[in-house]
Scaffold this motif. Structure first.
Motif, mmCIF file in Angstrom:
data_model
loop_
_atom_site.group_PDB
_atom_site.id
_atom_site.type_symbol
_atom_site.label_atom_id
_atom_site.label_comp_id
_atom_site.label_asym_id
_atom_site.label_seq_id
_atom_site.Cartn_x
_atom_site.Cartn_y
_atom_site.Cartn_z
ATOM 1 N N TYR A 144 107.574 -23.043 102.695
ATOM 2 C CA TYR A 144 106.187 -23.327 103.066
ATOM 3 C C TYR A 144 105.223 -23.193 101.884
ATOM 4 C CZ TYR A 144 107.799 -23.692 107.791
ATOM 5 O OH TYR A 144 108.459 -24.122 108.925
ATOM 6 N N ASN A 145 105.787 -23.082 100.677
ATOM 7 C CA ASN A 145 104.992 -23.066 99.440
ATOM 8 C C ASN A 145 103.936 -21.967 99.469
ATOM 9 O OD1 ASN A 145 104.378 -24.063 96.852
ATOM 10 N ND2 ASN A 145 102.677 -25.279 97.655
ATOM 11 N N LEU A 146 104.384 -20.750 99.800
ATOM 12 C CA LEU A 146 103.497 -19.600 99.880
ATOM 13 C C LEU A 146 103.998 -18.487 98.968
ATOM 14 C CD1 LEU A 146 103.023 -19.425 103.762
ATOM 15 C CD2 LEU A 146 101.257 -20.064 102.091
ATOM 16 N N PRO A 147 103.100 -17.662 98.436
ATOM 17 C CA PRO A 147 103.514 -16.463 97.718
ATOM 18 C C PRO A 147 103.988 -15.387 98.702
ATOM 19 C CG PRO A 147 101.140 -16.516 97.870
ATOM 20 C CD PRO A 147 101.632 -17.802 98.484
ATOM 21 N N VAL A 148 104.567 -14.315 98.167
ATOM 22 C CA VAL A 148 105.061 -13.218 99.003
ATOM 23 C C VAL A 148 104.315 -11.931 98.687
ATOM 24 C CG1 VAL A 148 107.364 -14.154 99.416
ATOM 25 C CG2 VAL A 148 106.950 -12.776 97.367
ATOM 26 N N ILE A 149 104.161 -11.099 99.709
ATOM 27 C CA ILE A 149 103.603 -9.752 99.558
ATOM 28 C C ILE A 149 104.743 -8.775 99.776
ATOM 29 C CG2 ILE A 149 101.980 -8.057 100.463
ATOM 30 C CD1 ILE A 149 100.219 -10.403 101.374
ATOM 31 N N LEU A 150 105.095 -8.030 98.721
ATOM 32 C CA LEU A 150 106.318 -7.222 98.720
ATOM 33 C C LEU A 150 106.043 -5.737 98.883
ATOM 34 C CD1 LEU A 150 108.100 -9.004 95.743
ATOM 35 C CD2 LEU A 150 108.675 -9.244 98.171
ATOM 36 N N HIS A 151 106.874 -5.103 99.704
ATOM 37 C CA HIS A 151 106.886 -3.656 99.927
ATOM 38 C C HIS A 151 108.226 -3.148 99.425
ATOM 39 C CE1 HIS A 151 106.544 0.100 102.465
ATOM 40 N NE2 HIS A 151 107.861 -0.020 102.416
ATOM 41 N N CYS A 152 108.219 -2.008 98.733
ATOM 42 C CA CYS A 152 109.486 -1.456 98.252
ATOM 43 C C CYS A 152 109.389 0.051 98.126
ATOM 44 C CB CYS A 152 109.849 -2.072 96.901
ATOM 45 S SG CYS A 152 111.449 -1.529 96.255
ATOM 46 N N ARG A 153 110.355 0.738 98.746
ATOM 47 C CA ARG A 153 110.492 2.189 98.564
ATOM 48 C C ARG A 153 111.960 2.509 98.356
ATOM 49 N NH1 ARG A 153 108.032 6.263 102.706
ATOM 50 N NH2 ARG A 153 109.240 5.017 104.199
ATOM 51 N N LYS A 154 112.227 3.160 97.209
ATOM 52 C CA LYS A 154 113.567 3.634 96.863
ATOM 53 C C LYS A 154 114.613 2.515 96.925
ATOM 54 C CE LYS A 154 112.649 8.393 98.364
ATOM 55 N NZ LYS A 154 112.382 8.862 96.988
ATOM 56 N N ALA A 155 114.205 1.320 96.489
ATOM 57 C CA ALA A 155 115.120 0.182 96.553
ATOM 58 C C ALA A 155 114.833 -0.825 95.447
ATOM 59 C CB ALA A 155 115.008 -0.487 97.922
ATOM 60 N N PHE A 156 114.334 -0.355 94.311
ATOM 61 C CA PHE A 156 113.903 -1.307 93.296
ATOM 62 C C PHE A 156 115.044 -2.183 92.762
ATOM 63 C CE2 PHE A 156 112.541 -2.835 89.152
ATOM 64 C CZ PHE A 156 111.292 -3.349 89.465
ATOM 65 N N PRO A 157 116.211 -1.646 92.423
ATOM 66 C CA PRO A 157 117.285 -2.524 91.926
ATOM 67 C C PRO A 157 117.679 -3.585 92.948
ATOM 68 C CG PRO A 157 117.789 -0.227 91.464
ATOM 69 C CD PRO A 157 116.613 -0.226 92.393
ATOM 70 N N GLU A 158 117.717 -3.190 94.211
ATOM 71 C CA GLU A 158 118.091 -4.142 95.255
ATOM 72 C C GLU A 158 117.005 -5.201 95.459
ATOM 73 O OE1 GLU A 158 120.292 -0.312 95.878
ATOM 74 O OE2 GLU A 158 118.202 -0.847 95.488
ATOM 75 N N LEU A 159 115.737 -4.790 95.305
ATOM 76 C CA LEU A 159 114.650 -5.761 95.402
ATOM 77 C C LEU A 159 114.779 -6.811 94.298
ATOM 78 C CD1 LEU A 159 111.834 -6.374 96.857
ATOM 79 C CD2 LEU A 159 110.841 -5.360 94.803
ATOM 80 N N LEU A 160 115.038 -6.365 93.071
ATOM 81 C CA LEU A 160 115.224 -7.315 91.974
ATOM 82 C C LEU A 160 116.386 -8.254 92.264
ATOM 83 C CD1 LEU A 160 114.748 -5.251 88.686
ATOM 84 C CD2 LEU A 160 113.158 -6.855 89.727
ATOM 85 N N GLN A 161 117.446 -7.712 92.813
ATOM 86 C CA GLN A 161 118.611 -8.528 93.160
ATOM 87 C C GLN A 161 118.225 -9.640 94.132
ATOM 88 O OE1 GLN A 161 121.916 -6.198 94.681
ATOM 89 N NE2 GLN A 161 122.819 -7.971 95.711
ATOM 90 N N CYS A 162 117.428 -9.301 95.138
ATOM 91 C CA CYS A 162 116.997 -10.295 96.126
ATOM 92 C C CYS A 162 116.081 -11.337 95.491
ATOM 93 C CB CYS A 162 116.283 -9.608 97.290
ATOM 94 S SG CYS A 162 117.343 -8.575 98.322
ATOM 95 N N LEU A 163 115.166 -10.883 94.639
ATOM 96 C CA LEU A 163 114.242 -11.815 93.989
ATOM 97 C C LEU A 163 114.985 -12.773 93.065
ATOM 98 C CD1 LEU A 163 111.337 -9.354 93.115
ATOM 99 C CD2 LEU A 163 111.251 -11.208 94.791
ATOM 100 N N LYS A 164 116.012 -12.295 92.409
ATOM 101 C CA LYS A 164 116.794 -13.164 91.540
ATOM 102 C C LYS A 164 117.669 -14.117 92.347
ATOM 103 C CE LYS A 164 116.852 -9.905 87.666
ATOM 104 N NZ LYS A 164 117.665 -8.972 86.842
ATOM 105 N N CYS A 165 118.086 -13.662 93.528
ATOM 106 C CA CYS A 165 118.885 -14.505 94.412
ATOM 107 C C CYS A 165 118.071 -15.671 94.954
ATOM 108 C CB CYS A 165 119.435 -13.659 95.565
ATOM 109 S SG CYS A 165 120.295 -14.593 96.853
#
Length: 267
Positions: free
Chosen positions: A131-152
């Motif tokens: 839908y060509n929209l930006p994302v608003i991200l929440h993260c607690r104690k999961a930074f490596p996994e968040l990066l993994q998802c963003l790269k995926c």
């Protein structure tokens, strides 16, 4: 001076029953726009109606995001994702719908289903691209996994990492993926040395102001519900940390949020 509160739960108490007074306070503080992230299906319609009803001349303009917050994972299911896609489709031509979120990972939750959270995040990143929209991200104690998802599933319109409190290395990793940094009440506390030092070193075009109201009150307001007008305290603390003036920071952070969320500049 015009400010944007890029993350405020304005549909939560105490705002829900007295929104006009709080909007007046925000207007007096120079707030021109407020972005309201949702937390799940239970408030998608609420944030939409709130933004539609708040179109009053001279008042801050309200905008919303649709998403599935990881903290409320027990309320979500596969059918929620399907309904989120339907809601985004219905909002395709709604100028008030400016992002997908609040979404992300929260591994601080006891017994969190980490793989499920990651699957839901990747699905929402995909919907943001659809839908060509930006994302608003929440993260607690999961930074490596968040990066993994963003790269995926890299967000083509970028996004913002809400309530950033990490290291300079983490911030740079986010910036490299097109994610801006949400600067909130944390930097008003002098004990938050790591975050304050990091925010002082980041490029100005990476920063957005936020309150996370009614949560995350700035220093001096502990124990009180936070409010969107207190984004001024965040701005003043940012000016203490950086070489730019208050007016320069206000102008730049306003522009950053305006561009990221494609907000109307004439308001």
């Amino acid at each position: 001076m015009r400010l944007i509160d890029s993350h405020c739960h304005f549909d939560f108490p105490p705002f829900a029953d007295n929104s006009g007074d709080y909007l007046d306070l925000a207007r007096q503080a120079g707030v021109s726009h407020i972005v309201i992230p949702s937390v799940g299906e239970r408030n998608w319609q609420q944030v939409k109606r709130l933004c539609e009803a708040a179109r009053q001349p001279g008042q801050p303009a309200l905008f919303y995001a649709l998403g599935m917050h990881p903290y409320f994972a027990e309320e979500h299911g596969p059918e929620t994702l399907a309904r989120l896609e339907q809601a985004l489709e219905q909002a395709r031509d709604d100028p008030c719908c400016v992002a997908v979120g609040e979404c992300g990972l929260d591994f601080a939750i006891p017994d969190a289903d980490r793989q499920q959270q990651m699957d839901w995040l990747v699905a929402q990143l995909s919907l943001a691209n659809q839908y060509n929209l930006p994302v608003i991200l929440h993260c607690r104690k999961a930074f490596p996994e968040l990066l993994q998802c963003l790269k995926c599933c890299p967000p083509i319109r970028g996004g913002v990492y809400h309530a950033f409190s990490g290291s300079l290395q983490q911030a740079i990793q986010l910036l490299d993926l097109g994610i801006k940094i949400g600067v909130g009440g944390t930097i008003t506390y002098r004990r938050a040395n790591k975050t304050r030092t990091t925010i002082a070193q980041l490029p100005l075009d990476a920063l957005l102001l936020e309150t996370d109201a009614p949560d995350m009150p700035p220093a001096g307001f502990q124990g009180e519900p936070n409010r969107p007008d207190r984004v001024v305290q965040v701005l003043n603390a940012l000016a203490e940390l950086r070489s730019e003036s208050v007016s320069q920071l206000a102008q730049a952070t306003h522009k950053n949020a305006e561009v990221l969320f494609a907000l109307p500049s004439h308001i």
